[in-house]
Design a protein around this motif. Sequence first.
Motif, short mmCIF file in Angstrom:
data_model
loop_
_atom_site.label_atom_id
_atom_site.label_comp_id
_atom_site.label_asym_id
_atom_site.label_seq_id
_atom_site.Cartn_x
_atom_site.Cartn_y
_atom_site.Cartn_z
N GLU A 269 0.83 -1.21 0.00
CA GLU A 269 0.00 0.00 0.00
C GLU A 269 0.86 1.25 0.00
OE1 GLU A 269 -2.51 -0.34 3.38
OE2 GLU A 269 -3.78 -1.92 2.53
N ARG A 270 1.90 1.24 0.82
CA ARG A 270 2.80 2.39 0.88
C ARG A 270 3.53 2.58 -0.46
NH1 ARG A 270 4.53 4.80 5.39
NH2 ARG A 270 6.66 4.95 4.60
N ARG A 271 3.92 1.47 -1.08
CA ARG A 271 4.62 1.58 -2.35
C ARG A 271 3.71 2.14 -3.43
NH1 ARG A 271 9.81 2.28 -3.57
NH2 ARG A 271 9.99 2.18 -5.84
N GLU A 272 2.46 1.70 -3.45
CA GLU A 272 1.52 2.20 -4.44
C GLU A 272 1.24 3.69 -4.22
OE1 GLU A 272 -1.72 -0.48 -3.95
OE2 GLU A 272 -0.90 -1.99 -5.34
N GLU A 273 1.19 4.08 -2.94
CA GLU A 273 1.02 5.51 -2.65
C GLU A 273 2.24 6.31 -3.10
OE1 GLU A 273 0.25 8.41 1.26
OE2 GLU A 273 0.09 6.23 1.45
N TYR A 274 3.43 5.74 -2.92
CA TYR A 274 4.65 6.40 -3.36
C TYR A 274 4.67 6.52 -4.88
CZ TYR A 274 9.56 6.93 -4.66
OH TYR A 274 10.73 7.36 -5.23
N GLU A 275 4.24 5.49 -5.60
CA GLU A 275 4.22 5.53 -7.06
C GLU A 275 3.28 6.62 -7.57
OE1 GLU A 275 3.24 1.53 -8.04
OE2 GLU A 275 5.30 0.79 -7.77
N LYS A 276 2.17 6.82 -6.87
CA LYS A 276 1.27 7.92 -7.25
C LYS A 276 1.97 9.26 -7.03
CE LYS A 276 -3.01 5.43 -6.12
NZ LYS A 276 -4.17 5.38 -5.20
N TYR A 277 2.74 9.36 -5.95
CA TYR A 277 3.50 10.58 -5.66
C TYR A 277 4.51 10.86 -6.78
CZ TYR A 277 7.22 13.35 -3.43
OH TYR A 277 8.19 14.28 -3.16
N VAL A 278 5.20 9.81 -7.24
CA VAL A 278 6.19 9.97 -8.31
C VAL A 278 5.52 10.43 -9.60
CG1 VAL A 278 7.86 8.76 -9.76
CG2 VAL A 278 7.77 8.29 -7.30
N LYS A 279 4.36 9.88 -9.93
CA LYS A 279 3.64 10.28 -11.15
C LYS A 279 3.25 11.75 -11.10
CE LYS A 279 1.78 5.75 -12.44
NZ LYS A 279 0.56 4.94 -12.63
N ARG A 280 2.79 12.19 -9.93
CA ARG A 280 2.45 13.62 -9.78
C ARG A 280 3.68 14.49 -9.98
NH1 ARG A 280 -0.39 11.82 -5.21
NH2 ARG A 280 1.20 12.74 -3.85
N GLN A 409 10.13 18.78 9.00
CA GLN A 409 8.98 18.32 9.77
C GLN A 409 7.65 18.54 9.04
OE1 GLN A 409 9.45 19.19 14.20
NE2 GLN A 409 10.79 20.73 13.29
N LYS A 410 7.67 19.43 8.06
CA LYS A 410 6.42 19.79 7.38
C LYS A 410 6.36 19.29 5.94
CE LYS A 410 6.05 23.99 10.18
NZ LYS A 410 6.10 25.47 10.19
N MET A 411 7.48 18.85 5.39
CA MET A 411 7.46 18.47 3.98
C MET A 411 6.83 17.09 3.80
SD MET A 411 11.41 17.55 3.13
CE MET A 411 12.34 16.28 3.99
N ASN A 412 6.50 16.77 2.57
CA ASN A 412 5.87 15.50 2.24
C ASN A 412 6.75 14.33 2.67
OD1 ASN A 412 4.94 13.15 0.59
ND2 ASN A 412 3.58 14.69 -0.32
N MET A 413 6.13 13.32 3.28
CA MET A 413 6.88 12.18 3.80
C MET A 413 7.58 11.38 2.71
SD MET A 413 3.71 9.53 4.55
CE MET A 413 4.76 8.12 4.70
N TRP A 414 7.10 11.51 1.45
CA TRP A 414 7.70 10.74 0.36
C TRP A 414 8.90 11.45 -0.26
CZ3 TRP A 414 6.50 6.09 0.89
CH2 TRP A 414 5.21 5.68 1.22
N ALA A 415 9.11 12.71 0.05
CA ALA A 415 10.23 13.44 -0.55
C ALA A 415 11.58 12.79 -0.24
CB ALA A 415 10.20 14.90 -0.10
N PRO A 416 11.88 12.45 1.04
CA PRO A 416 13.17 11.78 1.31
C PRO A 416 13.29 10.43 0.60
CG PRO A 416 12.21 12.65 3.34
CD PRO A 416 11.15 12.75 2.29
#
Length: 660
Positions: A269-280, A409-416
């Motif tokens: 689930e986390r990976r699929e959420e990350y893949e959506k983040y990458v597409k955006r 502390q405020k940036m998107n969790m997927w950025a790192p």
Amino acid sequence: MAINMTMIDFLDEHQFIDLTIGKQAYDSSIEEKCNVNDLLGIVNSILSGAIPLVSKESGDKKVSTDVPQTIISSKISHLIYEISCQMTCMAERRKNVKDRLEEIFSKLSSYRPTTQVLLVLAAFALQYGDFWYISQAPSDGGNALSNYLLKGLSSLKKKLISDDKAAAIIPLNEVVRDLLKWTASLVSLEKLVTQHRWKHVPQLAEAFRTMPKWSCEAIIAILATGDYFAWLMDDKWPEPLDLHTLVSSVLAKKSPVLAAVKDCKRGIERREEYEKYVKRLEAAVDIVDFLNSMLTAKDSSQDPIVTGPNDTPVKFESFRKKSVLLIISELKISMDDIETLRIIRDDSNRFRTICKEDDKKSVSIPIQAEKETLYELVWMPIVDGRTKDWEAQTSFKSLMPSDYRVDPQKMNMWAPVYIKEEWRFKGETMVVVLDSFGRVENTDAMPMLRIWGANAFPYTGNESTHPWMNSWNWLQLVLRELVDQHGTLDADKDEYRLFWGGPSAAEVAAAPVASGVIPIVNMRRFRTLLRSCLICRLQAVQILKIERNPLRDRIVYEMSEAYKACQSGGVAILTKGPGLQVQHVGPLSDIERATEHGGDHWWTALPENFEKKYKDAQGQSTCLHASVPDYADLKDLYCPVCARIMRYDLCLTCCHSDSD
């Protein structure tokens, strides 16, 4: 291994389990004859009907004893029968437990580990289900699964289990329930691994490695439960292990499997959420859109993510039509890198002078000149959850007060995650160059910034080729402070200089400085600059097409040898003349051997040996063994001989299995 071991004792026999796994010989053509879903449905139906009969969970509600009308192939049915025989006949004949296990595992070796578990559970389910269905059946035997057992119905209706064993029925039934959950979880885990094997999910990789062991343990547990169940029904059977041991062992072995299923599902689930983040992120149309997509959290508040000079909040809109140098680092940045970034910040190329005109006059006359910033420096620290450290960290803010900072502390969790996976951040300071359209022009400009400074402008990557057109050699670039300090450029044409550095800075600093012998005290900075210079040279060789394979380039070879020597503890570099022409590069041990055998003129033998070593490395009969930093922007490097791609690891190594 003890001779009189019970079945459950083998659960913790790791050597036996490892040997069993090693003997597996999976055959997909055999596996495909077993429909796992159908077989699991039948087993689940049998045990889900029998378990409530034993525990009296159903009350007055009739428990369904119908089995799905599924046709199982004769080969699978025969295999289940053979396993059932191994579980009963062989045990009744007092056959050695280890021999029984080896025979059963041998019959199952062509199937997947999870399918093996299901087949063994199916053999047990037939025995367990038949017994309890018939013992609880009405006098007409209408819900008995096996017709041949109807003849013994009248005797089975009598007291089947002695009073002193009756107390074990319910706990054993709970073990059967756990075995069903355990098996279903293993099958589910297998499906997850198969369906999502291309996704980068660490939990799936770990599950894939561990499933053979878990499956072996499950089979042993099922067989142990079968032994205990047989003992309950027949006093002639040898008494197996203590029931409490069986219950606790099954529970302890089942729990990690159930937890792994949950972890894998969560990881997917986390990976699929990350893949959506990458597409955006990849769909961004400009720098504002890119920064907003990258940094803004999903449920972001109105608090500013980026702050500017004097801690003033900054909107992404302020970066429109500008390029951005995204400085990515851990909380602590070395002072050397800070000085490099200061040079870039103060570079005049960063600004463009524009003139405003007086529109009220018929002739446009410049009345005011302003400086427009072409690119901004934005610091983005990667804190890995250590937010308290971020609150206490003031070094970058105090040293670079005029630049922008991202609040981790405020940036998107997927950025790192994106930065580590896509830009391959590994803790060392890197500078990602983004143009005004949000496109990545250079995933890490930091190596060439360390070497060329502001001369690397506009930092897109091709600038790494420019300085190599001049007469600079790599040693002058990496050791420029030492070169300036010792005036080596004024050396005579036949004068030798030895640069050396060891693993201990104190040892180097305390060493006597002989004529022509120059110690490298700051080895950490030397390694950093060496790595950066090597990366720049590799890029230049590829861009300028100096060599078909970059590893054949003489300069790359020399720096690779220095890099390899640093990794082994210490480096020695022998040069000649005012241009610091490299005569030898290698570990410190080369110097020690040369001084022992070469007498007073040891430095003359080293260049000959090094030249021979270089030519041998370039020969068609051998491969070049070079140590090259792992770097995102380097294209694929190939073996100079066989043209196979070099493997990426901590460094690139020769692709041949017999290489050193």
